[in-house]
Design an enzyme around this catalytic site. Structure first.
Site, PDB file in Angstrom:
ATOM      1  N   HIS A  75      35.248  34.811  44.376  1.00 16.92           N
ATOM      2  CA  HIS A  75      34.433  35.899  43.852  1.00 16.92           C
ATOM      3  C   HIS A  75      34.986  36.453  42.536  1.00 16.92           C
ATOM      4  CE1 HIS A  75      32.590  40.098  44.404  1.00 16.92           C
ATOM      5  NE2 HIS A  75      31.562  39.281  44.480  1.00 16.92           N
TER       6      HIS A  75
ATOM      7  N   LYS B 214      35.919  37.109  38.616  1.00 18.35           N
ATOM      8  CA  LYS B 214      35.297  37.035  37.302  1.00 18.35           C
ATOM      9  C   LYS B 214      36.409  37.190  36.280  1.00 18.35           C
ATOM     10  CE  LYS B 214      31.914  38.777  40.102  1.00 18.35           C
ATOM     11  NZ  LYS B 214      32.123  39.247  41.468  1.00 18.35           N
TER      12      LYS B 214
ATOM     13  N   ASP C 277      42.115  32.407  24.233  1.00 14.27           N
ATOM     14  CA  ASP C 277      43.363  32.058  23.533  1.00 14.27           C
ATOM     15  C   ASP C 277      44.595  32.689  24.166  1.00 14.27           C
ATOM     16  OD1 ASP C 277      42.137  30.395  21.681  1.00 14.27           O
ATOM     17  OD2 ASP C 277      41.808  32.009  20.235  1.00 14.27           O
TER      18      ASP C 277
ATOM     19  N   HIS D 273      26.548  48.129  41.324  1.00 18.31           N
ATOM     20  CA  HIS D 273      27.373  46.955  41.644  1.00 18.31           C
ATOM     21  C   HIS D 273      28.807  47.144  41.145  1.00 18.31           C
ATOM     22  CE1 HIS D 273      28.482  42.538  41.319  1.00 18.31           C
ATOM     23  NE2 HIS D 273      27.966  42.597  42.538  1.00 18.31           N
TER      24      HIS D 273
ATOM     25  N   LYS E 132      32.660  48.106  40.660  1.00 17.71           N
ATOM     26  CA  LYS E 132      33.847  48.180  41.500  1.00 17.71           C
ATOM     27  C   LYS E 132      34.937  48.884  40.691  1.00 17.71           C
ATOM     28  CE  LYS E 132      31.853  43.854  42.284  1.00 17.71           C
ATOM     29  NZ  LYS E 132      30.973  44.093  43.353  1.00 17.71           N
TER      30      LYS E 132
ATOM     31  N   ASP F  95      44.167  60.021  40.768  1.00 18.71           N
ATOM     32  CA  ASP F  95      44.787  61.135  40.039  1.00 18.71           C
ATOM     33  C   ASP F  95      44.325  61.160  38.580  1.00 18.71           C
ATOM     34  OD1 ASP F  95      45.961  61.752  42.432  1.00 18.71           O
ATOM     35  OD2 ASP F  95      47.919  60.934  41.938  1.00 18.71           O
TER      36      ASP F  95
END
Length: 463
Positions: free
Chosen positions: A208, A210, A215, A381, A383, A388
């Protein structure tokens, strides 16, 4: 079929069910899971044997554990690059869990929603001169997917070594011609698949992650996949709310190393690897990787440790709210410590079963004093985690068992007051577009819908 052949078949199925039940007793992650599989396999093997074959394994076997691929070059310790923020000390357990240190000297850029994020990612890809590493859970052959394809082909034609990974289940709709066109143009592209005999039938274990690394100097992580829906172009879920992080600095080498492990697993050979990038920023960062090959339940432990470190606030944004016992307890204890705990979840479902289970978990969270909010404009969607006034994490991990235990995931845990302030401003705007959840959402739901929520919760280990 004669009666005797039918009898032999039934007996054979029950014997296979008994053998599978013994496997479940030994290897299931939880007592509840062991009981559920065992009863099903013993009493109804004709129904449960096939699902157990595809869903029953608890570990991804054969993959190198510990985030140390032989392809990766040794990296200097954080002290050899740039000093780290003193605030990193309270996340020592997470660093130990990862087997890598926090690194200092990073420049961070918050990328809000698809148009901005893909403009940055595709723009960075066009500047690649030596290597380009690209990994997504989903790649679609649509307008955005073809934009990506064109950039990859252009870089390969310019002599850049381009390596692409995509998940075989997440990208099941990707036509073979898309892959063939890239290969014909010099792009090395592979689907992440279990492919070893011990994992052959397992559908649970998905990659899952991404990751984009340009470079070896600039990296991107977050929640966005490659598809027009991530640009908000596909109702009824549009507008699509998501977040990506661009990071420049030493931790990009850790992202590169993580990609190298996945690439080595699939191809048996290393991808192109760049040297450690310079430390010319102020932020500290730790790449957090988790997956079903880990010796421990890394994803759940990451969230638990981060929440326990909070003293002022824990703000979370997740499309799926299916916390396990450890994370739920950490959130409840944070409330009891006087921490401002808020969780942002979608108001619209993209997966009905998960949405039903999330609704029941949200009801229980509200009763425990956790602030739950439903994002109203479109599908959420994103995440994101804010701790703090100095800590933020952006990545691919959802707050569910799939991300805790079944998927390969990645996030960047950052310690920097300025960046945390940016994330706080972003989440404040999101909460302003959200509706607070109260107990009536569950109590006033129709009886059958409430029953459906409790039935959906039975599938928490698979959600």
């Amino acid at each position: 079929m004669t009666a005797s052949a039918l009898t032999v078949g039934i007996v054979a199925l029950h014997l296979l069910g008994a053998l599978a039940a013994l496997h479940a007793i030994r290897h299931a992650r939880t007592p509840q899971g062991a009981i559920g599989w065992t009863l099903g396999l013993l009493l109804l093997p004709y129904v449960t044997l096939l699902p157990y074959l595809y869903l029953g394994s608890s570990r991804f076997l054969g993959y190198r554990v510990g985030h140390h691929a032989p392809a990766a070059r040794p990296l200097p310790a954080a002290a050899d690059t740039a000093p780290v923020d003193p605030g990193c000390a309270r996340y020592a357990a997470i660093s130990a869990l990862q087997g890598r240190p926090f690194r200092g000297g990073h420049r961070l850029r918050l990328l809000i929603d698809g148009e901005v994020a893909f403009a940055a990612m595709l723009g960075a890809m066009t500047t690649a001169e030596h290597s380009l590493l690209v990994q997504f859970f989903i790649i679609h052959d649509d307008v955005l997917g073809r934009r990506l394809q064109q950039v990859l082909l252009e870089r390969a034609a310019a002599g850049v070594r381009v390596c692409v990974l995509f998940d075989g289940i997440g990208s099941h709709a990707l036509p073979q011609r898309y892959v063939d066109e890239l290969r014909a143009g010099g792009v090395a592209i592979h689907r992440f698949a279990t492919h070893r005999w011990r994992n052959r039938f397992q559908l649970n274990f998905r990659n899952h992650r991404k990751i984009v690394v340009v470079d070896g100097a600039r990296g991107f992580v977050g929640g966005l996949n490659v598809g027009d829906e991530y640009l908000g172009r596909k109702p009824p879920l549009s507008p699509w709310r998501d977040t990506q992080l661009e990071i420049a600095g030493p931790a990009v080498a850790d992202l590169q190393q993580l990609f190298a492990e996945d690439w080595q697993w699939i191809t048996g050979a290393p991808p192109p690897l760049a040297p450690l990038p310079p430390a010319d920023g102020e932020a500290s960062a730790l790449v957090v990787a988790s997956g079903p090959a880990d010796a421990q339940e890394t994803g759940s432990l990451f969230f638990t440790a981060a929440i326990h470190a909070a003293r002022q606030r824990v703000w979370l944004s997740t499309p799926y709210f299916v916390p396990d016992t450890a994370v739920r307890s950490a959130l409840q204890l944070a409330v009891l410590r006087g921490v401002d705990v808020r969780v942002l979840i979608p108001a619209r479902p993209d997966h009905r079963t998960v949405f039903l289970a999330s609704t029941l978990h949200a009801y229980n969270a509200v009763r425990a004093g956790i602030g739950m909010f439903r994002y109203q404009p479109g599908f959420l969607h994103q995440k994101a985690l804010l701790i703090d006034r100095d800590t933020a994490a952006i990545g691919s991990l959802n707050l569910d068992s799939r991300s805790f235990r079944l998927n390969f995931e990645v996030a960047a845990l950052t310690v920097d007051h300025s960046f945390a302030a940016e994330v706080a401003a972003m989440l404040s705007a999101d909460f302003a577009r959200a509706r607070a959840v109260d107990e009536r959402e569950y109590r006033e739901a129709p009886f059958l819908r409430r029953v459906a929520m409790h039935v959906a919760r039975l599938f928490d280990p698979l959600l």
